[in-house]
Design an enzyme around this catalytic site. Structure first.
Site, PDB file in Angstrom:
ATOM      1  N   LYS A 190       0.813  -1.223   0.000  1.00 41.58           N
ATOM      2  CA  LYS A 190       0.000   0.000   0.000  1.00 41.58           C
ATOM      3  C   LYS A 190       0.847   1.274   0.000  1.00 41.58           C
ATOM      4  CE  LYS A 190      -4.232  -1.710   0.187  1.00 41.58           C
ATOM      5  NZ  LYS A 190      -5.120  -1.553  -0.987  1.00 41.58           N
ATOM      6  N   GLU A 244      -9.681   6.283   2.965  1.00 42.55           N
ATOM      7  CA  GLU A 244     -10.573   5.292   3.537  1.00 42.55           C
ATOM      8  C   GLU A 244      -9.722   4.077   3.881  1.00 42.55           C
ATOM      9  OE1 GLU A 244     -10.011   5.464   0.332  1.00 42.55           O
ATOM     10  OE2 GLU A 244      -9.540   3.363  -0.060  1.00 42.55           O
ATOM     11  N   SER A 283       1.768  -9.762  -0.729  1.00 43.87           N
ATOM     12  CA  SER A 283       1.484  -8.328  -0.705  1.00 43.87           C
ATOM     13  C   SER A 283       1.647  -7.671   0.663  1.00 43.87           C
ATOM     14  CB  SER A 283       0.060  -8.081  -1.231  1.00 43.87           C
ATOM     15  OG  SER A 283      -0.872  -8.834  -0.479  1.00 43.87           O
TER      16      SER A 283
END
Lengths: 275, 398
Positions: free
Chosen positions: B92, B114, B380
């Site tokens: 991210k 968010e 990830s």
């Protein structure tokens, strides 16, 4: 002529501005809807905007979110909303009804099927918050086929060159969102609205309604002095929230009646933009 | 393979994507599109982005050969792209840095985000601290409760976390609320969307910022193995880590598999497999596959992994599915948990529950292939955030 054009034409003759209340279909409960719609007309509504409940109302503030959630608890979907309007039409063939909501329930039904059913049930216009003109060619074509008006929003952030593009597709009337933010917000900058409306009228030939931020007779009156129509939503929903089943109709009646009186007091110095 | 140049200039990937937002946001999105298109090819911007990825995030992330686990499975070799080793523990951060650099150049002093599991919220809070910006994170109140540690992390980093009480009180509602904030404060606020969804240009922009994953992989595979993998495998919620790995490979012939969350089983109805079980619709600014009922209402989803617990999916994945360039399959909570424990056991790596879905599919596929085949799995994120969830699934309380 469409019901919307007829109503604005008649108002123009009487030098009056349109009052457009918004309620969410199915709030507080489905059985109340048709009586509530008739009560709005009795109190002086010229056009009714009927919200189609949606699980994710991104452009709405807490008040309309809650009303959408209440309607969804009763399982009210697009099909039910159409049925409610069909029922309303049995006794009122004059007052235009405009559906207002989000894209996905319509996507789910399909444009063609929706437009045909909406026509059959007596819907006059549809405003889909998340269908901007760029994504609306097919959509508007389907509504045009059934002679239903595609209503579009304009906002304080809309650049002038875009206003022209919206004007091309817009039918019935334009809904000018008078402030940034979501529905139910508090402040309204009247001089700003007045300035913007002058710019909008330069390239828009259909009536312009103003909504968002109108909470009482005074603001309604002020807005009626500038625009062709006044749209009031969250304030009415609050009234519905604060009422019981017994006093709901009388409470909503007196609120809308007061707004009607205030709007009719507005000076008619700015005539309607339609000719 | 023909040239792939999507999205078109209106943000469409075939019938998907686009700009489905209220009028109030159109001007802001147009401004963002123009600015991003400028900086996308701006050498200074790209150089600063590359510097930050190297020195702040710790890139390139290595490709690790999971030898013991591969041997145990008895088939293809499993290679892991180690996004879990990034600063803040997941992919991210790549996107959060890209968007924060853009926000700074656009003169926005406030960023909003968010978050579901909290990983994107943490990444956004991190970059806001790094660049001295105000940060507000919207998080469904159900998730605030489930992910208390990440809420505290965001607060430590100086962000304000606002619990969202509307709707199902999860990720989709947090996104709705962030959109409402953006509509209201559009002048000074930049909305950092965490995945390859939302209105154009977000799906393209987030993809571009995440594509570093696949670009590195192409180089690393060539250097270390002398060839590209036989398949790429990545989990798909919104789909940003998957698109980051897939995108640089789109014009190649490498097989691409996206793994969705089947939750308690596809047939149970409690899942988050939008591509497998959903149908086309419009939500959060784009047209894509959505999990919805017959009235077009968005329904609540379920996955043990909060990061996959979303009823939509990025529009580019919808297009890759329809055009048959990528395959999408679904893995249940139980299968993901099994893969989670396997990787801990055989490799000493604690994977995120999201990534465990991709691992679980690799574990299914590997035994059917020869030992000379290479499967590249995008790991990830790391699983430290999932300790409570995994313990609860094993009936352990701390």
């Amino acid at each position: 002529m469409s019901r919307i054009a007829t109503v604005f034409g008649n108002l123009l003759q009487k030098k009056r501005k349109a009052l457009i209340p918004f309620i969410t279909a199915g709030d507080p409960e489905p059985a109340m809807m048709v009586p509530l719609m008739h009560e709005l007309v009795k109190a002086g509504a010229d056009i009714i905007e009927l919200g189609v409940p949606f699980s994710d109302p991104m452009a709405d503030g807490p008040t309309i979110q809650r009303s959408s959630e209440r309607a969804l608890k009763h399982g009210v979907g697009l099909k039910d909303v159409l049925t409610m309007v069909e029922e309303f039409r049995k006794t009122d063939t004059y007052t235009p009804v405009v559906l207002m909501g989000y894209a996905n329930p319509i996507e789910s039904m399909g444009y063609e099927k929706f437009a045909a059913r909406a026509k059959k049930c007596g819907i006059d216009g549809v405003l889909v918050v998340d269908y901007p003109p760029e994504e609306s060619r097919d959509w508007v074509r389907n509504l045009d086929c059934q002679q239903i008006d595609a209503i579009f929003l304009l906002s304080p952030t809309t650049p002038q060159r875009r206003v022209e593009r919206v004007a091309e597709l817009a039918r019935g009337y334009i809904y000018y969102v008078s402030l940034k933010g979501v529905t139910g917000a508090l402040s309204l900058d009247l001089p700003d609205v007045a300035n913007k409306l002058v710019q909008l009228r330069a390239c828009i030939s259909i009536p312009i309604g103003v909504g968002f931020g109108i909470r009482d007779g005074a603001t309604a009156k002020a807005v009626a002095g500038l625009a062709d129509a006044v749209v009031i939503g969250s304030r009415i929903i609050e009234e519905i929230e604060n009422s019981t089943r017994e006093n709901l109709l009388t409470n909503v009646y007196s609120l809308v009646k007061n707004l009607r009186t205030a709007i009719d007091e507005a000076s008619p110095e700015h005539s309607l933009s339609i000719v | 393979m023909k040239v792939y140049d999507l999205p078109d200039r209106h943000g469409h990937f075939g019938p998907y994507g686009g700009i489905f937002v209220a009028e109030t946001l159109i001007a802001a999105l147009e401004d963002l599109r123009v600015q991003y298109e400028h900086y996308r090819s701006d050498a200074d911007f790209q150089a600063e982005f590359a510097y930050e990825l190297k020195h702040y995030v710790g890139r390139p992330s290595p490709i690790y050969h999971a030898r013991r686990w591969s041997a145990h499975l008895g088939g293809a070799q499993i290679l892991l792209k180690r996004e879990d080793l990034n600063h803040t523990g997941a992919h991210k951060i790549n996107n959060a840095i890209g968007q924060a650099l853009l926000a700074r150049r656009m003169g926005k002093s406030r960023v909003i985000a968010e978050t579901g599991a909290g990983q994107h919220g943490v990444a956004s809070a991190t970059v806001a601290a790094r660049y001295g910006m105000e940060c507000v994170v919207y998080m469904g109140s159900v998730d605030v409760e489930r992910q208390a540690a990440n809420v505290y992390r965001m607060k430590l980093l100086g962000a304000t976390v606002i619990p969202v009480e509307s709707g199902s009180r999860t990720l989709k509602d947090a996104l709705n609320e962030a959109m409402r904030d953006w509509v209201t404060n559009v002048e000074d606020t930049f909305y950092i969307i965490g995945t390859v969804a939302g209105p154009h240009p977000y799906p393209m922009m987030v993809r571009d910022f995440q594509a570093i994953i696949g670009r590195e992989a192409i180089v690393q595979m060539q250097e270390e193995y002398g060839r590209q993998p036989d398949a790429l495998i990545a989990c798909v919620g919104g789909g940003s880590n998957a698109i980051g790995l897939f995108y640089p490979y789109i014009e190649s012939n490498v097989r691409m598999v996206g793994v969705e969350a089947a939750g308690r089983g596809i047939e149970s109805g409690q899942h988050a497999a939008s591509l497998t079980m959903g149908r086309s619709g419009v939500l959060h600014g784009n047209r894509t596959y959505l999990i919805q009922d017959e009235n077009g209402q968005i329904v609540e989803t379920h996955s043990i992994s909060a990061g996959l617990d979303y009823p939509g999916v990025g529009p580019e994945h919808a297009w890759l599915k329809d055009s048959n360039r990528a395959e999408y399959i679904a893995i249940t909570d139980d299968q993901a948990l099994e893969a989670f424990h396997s990787l801990c056991h055989y490799e000493g790596i604690i994977p995120a529950l999201e990534s465990s879905h991709a691992l679980a599919y690799a574990a299914q596929l590997a035994p059917s292939l020869g030992k000379d085949k290479l499967l590249l799995v995008n790991l990830s994120g790391r699983g430290d955030k999932d300790m409570t969830t995994v313990a609860q699934a094993s009936n352990i309380t701390f």
